[in-house]
Design a protein around this motif. Sequence first.
Motif, PDB file in Angstrom:
ATOM      1  N   TYR A  83       7.062 -20.758 -94.653  1.00 27.17           N
ATOM      2  CA  TYR A  83       7.793 -21.327 -93.491  1.00 27.17           C
ATOM      3  C   TYR A  83       6.697 -21.930 -92.499  1.00 27.17           C
ATOM      4  O   TYR A  83       7.181 -22.899 -91.966  1.00 27.17           O
ATOM      5  CB  TYR A  83       8.291 -19.865 -92.647  1.00 27.17           C
ATOM      6  CG  TYR A  83       7.679 -19.687 -91.329  1.00 27.17           C
ATOM      7  CD1 TYR A  83       8.003 -20.438 -90.148  1.00 27.17           C
ATOM      8  CD2 TYR A  83       6.814 -18.747 -91.012  1.00 27.17           C
ATOM      9  CE1 TYR A  83       7.661 -20.037 -88.695  1.00 27.17           C
ATOM     10  CE2 TYR A  83       6.185 -18.438 -89.880  1.00 27.17           C
ATOM     11  CZ  TYR A  83       6.658 -19.079 -88.797  1.00 27.17           C
ATOM     12  OH  TYR A  83       5.816 -19.013 -87.605  1.00 27.17           O
ATOM     13  N   ILE A 115      13.876 -26.890 -89.205  1.00 30.95           N
ATOM     14  CA  ILE A 115      13.656 -25.859 -88.200  1.00 30.95           C
ATOM     15  C   ILE A 115      14.307 -24.710 -88.759  1.00 30.95           C
ATOM     16  O   ILE A 115      13.749 -23.500 -88.891  1.00 30.95           O
ATOM     17  CB  ILE A 115      14.531 -26.156 -86.901  1.00 30.95           C
ATOM     18  CG1 ILE A 115      13.540 -27.410 -85.943  1.00 30.95           C
ATOM     19  CG2 ILE A 115      14.159 -24.838 -85.955  1.00 30.95           C
ATOM     20  CD1 ILE A 115      14.317 -28.038 -85.250  1.00 30.95           C
ATOM     21  N   LEU A 122      10.822 -17.039 -92.530  1.00 31.76           N
ATOM     22  CA  LEU A 122      10.165 -16.043 -91.850  1.00 31.76           C
ATOM     23  C   LEU A 122      10.965 -14.935 -91.648  1.00 31.76           C
ATOM     24  O   LEU A 122      10.455 -13.693 -92.024  1.00 31.76           O
ATOM     25  CB  LEU A 122       9.812 -16.814 -90.332  1.00 31.76           C
ATOM     26  CG  LEU A 122       9.311 -15.698 -89.367  1.00 31.76           C
ATOM     27  CD1 LEU A 122       8.141 -15.001 -89.820  1.00 31.76           C
ATOM     28  CD2 LEU A 122       9.040 -16.418 -87.868  1.00 31.76           C
ATOM     29  N   GLY A 152       2.211 -13.797 -85.754  1.00 39.97           N
ATOM     30  CA  GLY A 152       2.754 -14.122 -84.444  1.00 39.97           C
ATOM     31  C   GLY A 152       1.667 -14.695 -83.482  1.00 39.97           C
ATOM     32  O   GLY A 152       0.785 -15.553 -83.910  1.00 39.97           O
ATOM     33  N   VAL A 153       1.862 -14.526 -82.337  1.00 36.18           N
ATOM     34  CA  VAL A 153       1.335 -15.258 -81.080  1.00 36.18           C
ATOM     35  C   VAL A 153      -0.106 -14.860 -81.255  1.00 36.18           C
ATOM     36  O   VAL A 153      -1.033 -15.744 -80.916  1.00 36.18           O
ATOM     37  CB  VAL A 153       2.005 -14.795 -79.735  1.00 36.18           C
ATOM     38  CG1 VAL A 153       1.802 -13.229 -79.591  1.00 36.18           C
ATOM     39  CG2 VAL A 153       1.362 -15.601 -78.660  1.00 36.18           C
ATOM     40  N   VAL A 157       0.762 -18.282 -85.389  1.00 33.93           N
ATOM     41  CA  VAL A 157       1.499 -19.107 -84.285  1.00 33.93           C
ATOM     42  C   VAL A 157       0.513 -19.444 -83.164  1.00 33.93           C
ATOM     43  O   VAL A 157       0.324 -20.538 -82.782  1.00 33.93           O
ATOM     44  CB  VAL A 157       2.801 -18.460 -83.822  1.00 33.93           C
ATOM     45  CG1 VAL A 157       3.346 -19.075 -82.549  1.00 33.93           C
ATOM     46  CG2 VAL A 157       3.875 -18.215 -85.164  1.00 33.93           C
TER      47      VAL A 157
ATOM     48  N   TYR B  83      14.765 -15.681 -79.314  1.00 30.22           N
ATOM     49  CA  TYR B  83      14.466 -16.829 -80.352  1.00 30.22           C
ATOM     50  C   TYR B  83      15.411 -17.759 -80.458  1.00 30.22           C
ATOM     51  O   TYR B  83      15.345 -19.084 -80.608  1.00 30.22           O
ATOM     52  CB  TYR B  83      13.583 -16.166 -81.465  1.00 30.22           C
ATOM     53  CG  TYR B  83      14.021 -16.763 -82.994  1.00 30.22           C
ATOM     54  CD1 TYR B  83      14.078 -18.000 -83.354  1.00 30.22           C
ATOM     55  CD2 TYR B  83      14.871 -15.899 -83.447  1.00 30.22           C
ATOM     56  CE1 TYR B  83      14.578 -18.211 -84.628  1.00 30.22           C
ATOM     57  CE2 TYR B  83      15.520 -16.209 -84.807  1.00 30.22           C
ATOM     58  CZ  TYR B  83      15.337 -17.458 -85.451  1.00 30.22           C
ATOM     59  OH  TYR B  83      16.052 -17.627 -86.415  1.00 30.22           O
ATOM     60  N   HIS B  87      15.421 -22.052 -80.045  1.00 31.50           N
ATOM     61  CA  HIS B  87      15.471 -22.997 -81.187  1.00 31.50           C
ATOM     62  C   HIS B  87      16.951 -23.596 -81.045  1.00 31.50           C
ATOM     63  O   HIS B  87      16.860 -24.881 -81.412  1.00 31.50           O
ATOM     64  CB  HIS B  87      15.235 -22.309 -82.576  1.00 31.50           C
ATOM     65  CG  HIS B  87      13.795 -22.017 -82.828  1.00 31.50           C
ATOM     66  ND1 HIS B  87      13.700 -21.574 -84.378  1.00 31.50           N
ATOM     67  CD2 HIS B  87      12.586 -22.183 -82.262  1.00 31.50           C
ATOM     68  CE1 HIS B  87      11.957 -21.665 -84.203  1.00 31.50           C
ATOM     69  NE2 HIS B  87      11.543 -21.847 -82.888  1.00 31.50           N
ATOM     70  N   ILE B 115       9.371 -24.832 -80.487  1.00 36.24           N
ATOM     71  CA  ILE B 115       9.300 -24.462 -81.800  1.00 36.24           C
ATOM     72  C   ILE B 115       8.336 -23.019 -82.015  1.00 36.24           C
ATOM     73  O   ILE B 115       8.616 -21.998 -82.525  1.00 36.24           O
ATOM     74  CB  ILE B 115       8.946 -25.416 -82.828  1.00 36.24           C
ATOM     75  CG1 ILE B 115       9.860 -26.756 -82.841  1.00 36.24           C
ATOM     76  CG2 ILE B 115       8.578 -24.840 -84.192  1.00 36.24           C
ATOM     77  CD1 ILE B 115       9.230 -27.851 -83.595  1.00 36.24           C
ATOM     78  N   ASP B 119       9.340 -19.189 -82.754  1.00 35.69           N
ATOM     79  CA  ASP B 119       8.458 -18.572 -84.088  1.00 35.69           C
ATOM     80  C   ASP B 119       8.002 -17.120 -83.525  1.00 35.69           C
ATOM     81  O   ASP B 119       7.949 -16.221 -84.304  1.00 35.69           O
ATOM     82  CB  ASP B 119       7.884 -19.552 -84.905  1.00 35.69           C
ATOM     83  CG  ASP B 119       8.183 -20.671 -85.379  1.00 35.69           C
ATOM     84  OD1 ASP B 119       9.436 -20.464 -85.521  1.00 35.69           O
ATOM     85  OD2 ASP B 119       7.606 -21.627 -85.944  1.00 35.69           O
ATOM     86  N   ALA B 120       7.265 -17.127 -82.546  1.00 39.61           N
ATOM     87  CA  ALA B 120       6.736 -16.027 -82.272  1.00 39.61           C
ATOM     88  C   ALA B 120       7.562 -14.997 -81.506  1.00 39.61           C
ATOM     89  O   ALA B 120       7.266 -13.659 -82.049  1.00 39.61           O
ATOM     90  CB  ALA B 120       5.345 -16.498 -80.763  1.00 39.61           C
ATOM     91  N   LEU B 122      10.416 -14.363 -83.001  1.00 35.67           N
ATOM     92  CA  LEU B 122      11.198 -13.798 -84.029  1.00 35.67           C
ATOM     93  C   LEU B 122      10.297 -12.854 -84.950  1.00 35.67           C
ATOM     94  O   LEU B 122      10.562 -11.872 -85.267  1.00 35.67           O
ATOM     95  CB  LEU B 122      11.506 -15.080 -84.939  1.00 35.67           C
ATOM     96  CG  LEU B 122      12.271 -14.710 -86.715  1.00 35.67           C
ATOM     97  CD1 LEU B 122      13.141 -13.602 -86.468  1.00 35.67           C
ATOM     98  CD2 LEU B 122      12.460 -15.953 -87.164  1.00 35.67           C
TER      99      LEU B 122
END
Lengths: 291, 291
Positions: A83, A115, A122, A152-153, A157, B83, B87, B115, B119-120, B122
Amino acid sequence: MNKFSQFSQEWQPKINQKLTDDLALIAPSSNNAEMAPMLAYALLNGGKRLRPLLTLAVLQSFQAKISSDDLRIATMVEWVHSYSLVHDDLPAMDNDQYRRGQLSVHAKFGHANGILVGDALLTAAFQVGTLATSINPKRLFKVINSLALRAGVTGMVGGQFYDMQNHQGQVITKEWLLDKVYQPKTAALISHALLAGGYLLDLSAADCDLLRQYGENFGLAFQIQDDLDDYQQDADEEITSLPHLIGLTATQSVKANLLSDARFCLKKLGQGHLNFNAELLDQFLQQLENK
Amino acid sequence: MNKFSQFSQEWQPKINQKLTDDLALIAPSSNNAEMAPMLAYALLNGGKRLRPLLTLAVLQSFQAKISSDDLRIATMVEWVHSYSLVHDDLPAMDNDQYRRGQLSVHAKFGHANGILVGDALLTAAFQVGTLATSINPKRLFKVINSLALRAGVTGMVGGQFYDMQNHQGQVITKEWLLDKVYQPKTAALISHALLAGGYLLDLSAADCDLLRQYGENFGLAFQIQDDLDDYQQDADEEITSLPHLIGLTATQSVKANLLSDARFCLKKLGQGHLNFNAELLDQFLQQLENK
C-alpha cells in the motif's frame, strides 16, 4: 548456493502463494470484479518480499517449524509495504509513473483508484491477521500493535511526511535525515518484521528488543544502500539523500557501522540461546556488505 | 428529553474525550509536532459520533455496564469513518474544499498531507483496538475482523469505488445503487458498529446477525435520508442519488420499509432476551422517521 539464497528461493514462492490465496479471500471477484485485479496488480508485482522473509528467517534461526498461519502473519507487513508504494507513487506524493518497470497503480488505473487500492491494501493487512486463527491471540495482538505502531504516524506515514519536506528543499542534517525519515519510513517496518518473528516465538522482551535493534540497524543500512544505488538519479531529481549530504565515503562508513551493530545483536542473541543459529540473519547483512 | 437525546448528550463528550486521549497516545507531539494537530483537526471536528453511539447503545440496551475499554472499542470505527471523510474529500475523489463548514483536510494542509492524514487515521483505528487490553481477545478479534471486512474492498472502499463510477455518469439502477454503493459505502460500517456491541457482549451468532440486519437497514435508511436532505445539491452537481432515480415518493417508501425491517430485528431480539430493552435503538430509527 549460500543459506540466504536457498532460503529466499524456498520461501519467496510460498509468500507469493499466501498473498495470492489471501487476496482471493479478502477481495473475491464475485464481490468487486473491477477492484480485485487492481489489488492483484499492486500486491503481486514481483517484489523481493524482504520483510516477510525476515520474519520467517527469525523462526528458522530458532529452529522453529513454520506453520501456514506463521507464514500468513509474516505476510501482513507486505500488504502494508505494498500500500505504501501505491500511495507514495501518487501525483501529490512522489509522482512516479513507473514502479519496477511497470506503470504505477495510479498511472494504470487512475488517480482515484490509486488512493482506493492503497486504502484497501492497508485495511487488508489487518484483516489477514484475523484470519490466522491458529495463532495464540496474545502473540497476535503484539504483532498487530507493532505493525500499526510502525506503519502509522510514529512510523512509516510519519517518515513519508518528513520525506516530503525533504523533497521540498528544506535545509537538513544527517541526524534529521536518519531520525525523521530513514528510521520511521524504512527501518521501522523492517524492525517490525523481526519483532513479528520474536512475538510468534514468544521470546522475552529483552530478546525481542535485540531483534528490533537488529532490524533498525539493518533497515537503516538497507535504506542507505538504496541511496548509494540511486546516487545519480537522486542528484538529477534534486533529492538530498545521505551521500549527497555527507559524501560517499562517510556514507559507506555509516553503513558499515550499522551492519556491525546489527551483527552484535545476533551475537548477543546467540549467547542467550543454544538453539539460535545466527548464520541466516548474518547473510542478510552480507547481502548489503557485498554491494 | 427522550432516551436518544439523553444518551447522546451523555456519551458524545465521553467519545470525544476517548478519541482525544488515544490520539495523544498514538500521535504524541513529541514525535511529530506537525502531523499531530492535523490528525486532531480531522478526528476532533464536531462529528455526531453516530457509529460509536450505536455500539454503546447495544451495550446499554442489554443493561451492560460500559467500561473504559468498551468505549475504546466503540471508537475504533470512528477513526475509520474520519479517515474515509479525509480521503473522500481529496481532489481526485469528490474534490470537496469544505467539511462541516471548515476547510477540508487537504484544502487546509495540502494534498499530500490529506493522503497521509487519512492513512495515519486508518492505521490508528487498528492500533486503538490493541490498546484495549482488558477486552477478551477472542471478542476483540471478531471486532477487528468485522471492521476490516466492512471498511475494505468488500465494504466502504469498494462502495466509494462504485460511487466514483456513479459520479462519472454511468447508467445505474435502484438495485445497483443500493447493493454496490449504499450498502458497502454507508451501511456496512454502521452495521459493524452494531456488531461490535454484539461481539463485546459475546452474543450468539444468531443475535449478532439480527444486530447486523438492524444496522444494514438503519444504515441504508440513513444514507437515503442524506440523499433526501441533499436532493437539490446533488441535482446541481449532477449526482444521481436514489430520489433522482425513482422519485421522492418512492424513496420515502423505501426508507419506511427499511426502518420497518430494522424495527422487526429489535422485536426478534426482545423475544430472545428478557434483559433487552429496545427503546433506545428504536429511537435511533425514530430520528430518521421524524425527518
